[in-house]
Motif scaffolding. Structure first.
Motif, PDB file in Angstrom:
ATOM      1  N   VAL A   1      42.522  28.845  38.333  1.00  0.00           N
ATOM      2  CA  VAL A   1      43.413  29.960  38.236  1.00  0.00           C
ATOM      3  C   VAL A   1      43.482  30.318  39.976  1.00  0.00           C
ATOM      4  O   VAL A   1      42.693  30.148  40.466  1.00  0.00           O
ATOM      5  N   ALA A   2      44.884  30.529  40.182  1.00  0.00           N
ATOM      6  CA  ALA A   2      45.300  30.856  41.606  1.00  0.00           C
ATOM      7  C   ALA A   2      45.721  32.342  41.543  1.00  0.00           C
ATOM      8  O   ALA A   2      46.609  32.707  40.703  1.00  0.00           O
ATOM      9  N   PHE A   3      45.409  33.217  42.531  1.00  0.00           N
ATOM     10  CA  PHE A   3      45.703  34.480  42.329  1.00  0.00           C
ATOM     11  C   PHE A   3      46.056  35.112  43.866  1.00  0.00           C
ATOM     12  O   PHE A   3      45.096  34.523  44.804  1.00  0.00           O
ATOM     13  N   ARG A   4      46.716  35.970  44.133  1.00  0.00           N
ATOM     14  CA  ARG A   4      46.682  36.700  45.565  1.00  0.00           C
ATOM     15  C   ARG A   4      45.484  37.656  45.762  1.00  0.00           C
ATOM     16  O   ARG A   4      44.688  38.276  45.002  1.00  0.00           O
ATOM     17  N   ASP A   5      45.089  37.370  47.034  1.00  0.00           N
ATOM     18  CA  ASP A   5      43.920  37.858  47.450  1.00  0.00           C
ATOM     19  C   ASP A   5      44.166  39.667  47.498  1.00  0.00           C
ATOM     20  O   ASP A   5      45.334  39.958  48.050  1.00  0.00           O
TER      21      ASP A   5
ATOM     22  N   HIS B   1      39.897  40.266  31.831  1.00  0.00           N
ATOM     23  CA  HIS B   1      39.313  41.681  31.786  1.00  0.00           C
ATOM     24  C   HIS B   1      39.681  42.431  32.951  1.00  0.00           C
ATOM     25  O   HIS B   1      39.333  43.675  32.963  1.00  0.00           O
ATOM     26  N   VAL B   2      39.919  41.594  34.089  1.00  0.00           N
ATOM     27  CA  VAL B   2      40.200  42.271  35.481  1.00  0.00           C
ATOM     28  C   VAL B   2      41.476  41.787  35.796  1.00  0.00           C
ATOM     29  O   VAL B   2      41.720  40.669  35.782  1.00  0.00           O
ATOM     30  N   PRO B   3      42.433  42.820  36.179  1.00  0.00           N
ATOM     31  CA  PRO B   3      43.786  42.333  36.477  1.00  0.00           C
ATOM     32  C   PRO B   3      43.838  41.652  37.650  1.00  0.00           C
ATOM     33  O   PRO B   3      42.765  41.860  38.669  1.00  0.00           O
ATOM     34  N   ALA B   4      44.587  40.623  37.995  1.00  0.00           N
ATOM     35  CA  ALA B   4      45.046  40.037  39.264  1.00  0.00           C
ATOM     36  C   ALA B   4      46.535  39.354  39.174  1.00  0.00           C
ATOM     37  O   ALA B   4      47.045  39.378  38.336  1.00  0.00           O
ATOM     38  N   THR B   5      47.069  39.076  40.318  1.00  0.00           N
ATOM     39  CA  THR B   5      48.194  38.794  40.555  1.00  0.00           C
ATOM     40  C   THR B   5      48.127  37.273  40.575  1.00  0.00           C
ATOM     41  O   THR B   5      48.053  36.566  41.695  1.00  0.00           O
ATOM     42  N   ILE B   6      48.348  36.554  39.199  1.00  0.00           N
ATOM     43  CA  ILE B   6      47.999  35.191  39.184  1.00  0.00           C
ATOM     44  C   ILE B   6      49.330  34.494  39.656  1.00  0.00           C
ATOM     45  O   ILE B   6      50.510  34.798  39.228  1.00  0.00           O
ATOM     46  N   VAL B   7      49.392  33.413  40.481  1.00  0.00           N
ATOM     47  CA  VAL B   7      50.473  32.913  40.829  1.00  0.00           C
ATOM     48  C   VAL B   7      50.406  31.203  40.089  1.00  0.00           C
ATOM     49  O   VAL B   7      51.489  30.740  40.022  1.00  0.00           O
ATOM     50  N   ARG B   8      49.268  30.916  39.803  1.00  0.00           N
ATOM     51  CA  ARG B   8      49.151  29.626  39.011  1.00  0.00           C
ATOM     52  C   ARG B   8      47.910  29.558  38.076  1.00  0.00           C
ATOM     53  O   ARG B   8      47.141  30.102  38.435  1.00  0.00           O
ATOM     54  N   GLU B   9      48.166  28.759  37.010  1.00  0.00           N
ATOM     55  CA  GLU B   9      47.001  28.270  36.080  1.00  0.00           C
ATOM     56  C   GLU B   9      46.988  27.169  35.449  1.00  0.00           C
ATOM     57  O   GLU B   9      48.401  26.727  35.237  1.00  0.00           O
TER      58      GLU B   9
END
Length: 117
Positions: free
Chosen positions: A31-35, A18-26
């Protein structure tokens, strides 16, 4: 209730898409995403998909999930080719925690001095 998504939690909203994020791994559990406000060339947050307020609550409630989180920290570091990196868990407002869904900050890509502050 620990583990259950929280309607008012930013990170639960990222997990749910529901909120976008730059996901790098899942993975099935993380879930891992850029700060959005990076403090180092690599600054990735690794979160469990299940909601736990902080690292202490997660470790007590689900040690296997806590291990998944740390394993993913290593995967993020490997993918970003980090020889050295820092894993930080802020627990409580006095330590700088602003989102109360446990998250590991993976920081690297430059010299990291100690103590950090």
């Amino acid at each position: 209730m620990p583990g259950e998504p929280q309607d008012d939690c930013l990170f639960c909203k990222i997990v749910e898409g529901h909120v976008p994020a730059t996901i790098v791994r899942e993975t099935p559990t993380t879930v891992a995403f850029r700060d959005i406000n990076p403090q180092a060339p690599t600054h990735v947050l690794v979160i469990p998909k299940a909601h736990y307020a902080n690292a202490a609550v997660l470790a007590a409630a689900d040690p296997a999930l806590a291990a998944d989180l740390l394993r993913e920290a290593q995967e993020v570091a490997d993918e970003d080719k980090l020889e050295s990196y820092r894993v930080v868990f802020n627990t409580g407002t006095g330590a700088g925690q602003t989102v109360f869904h446990v998250h590991a900050h993976i920081l690297g890509g430059r010299g990291l001095q100690w103590p950090p502050g």
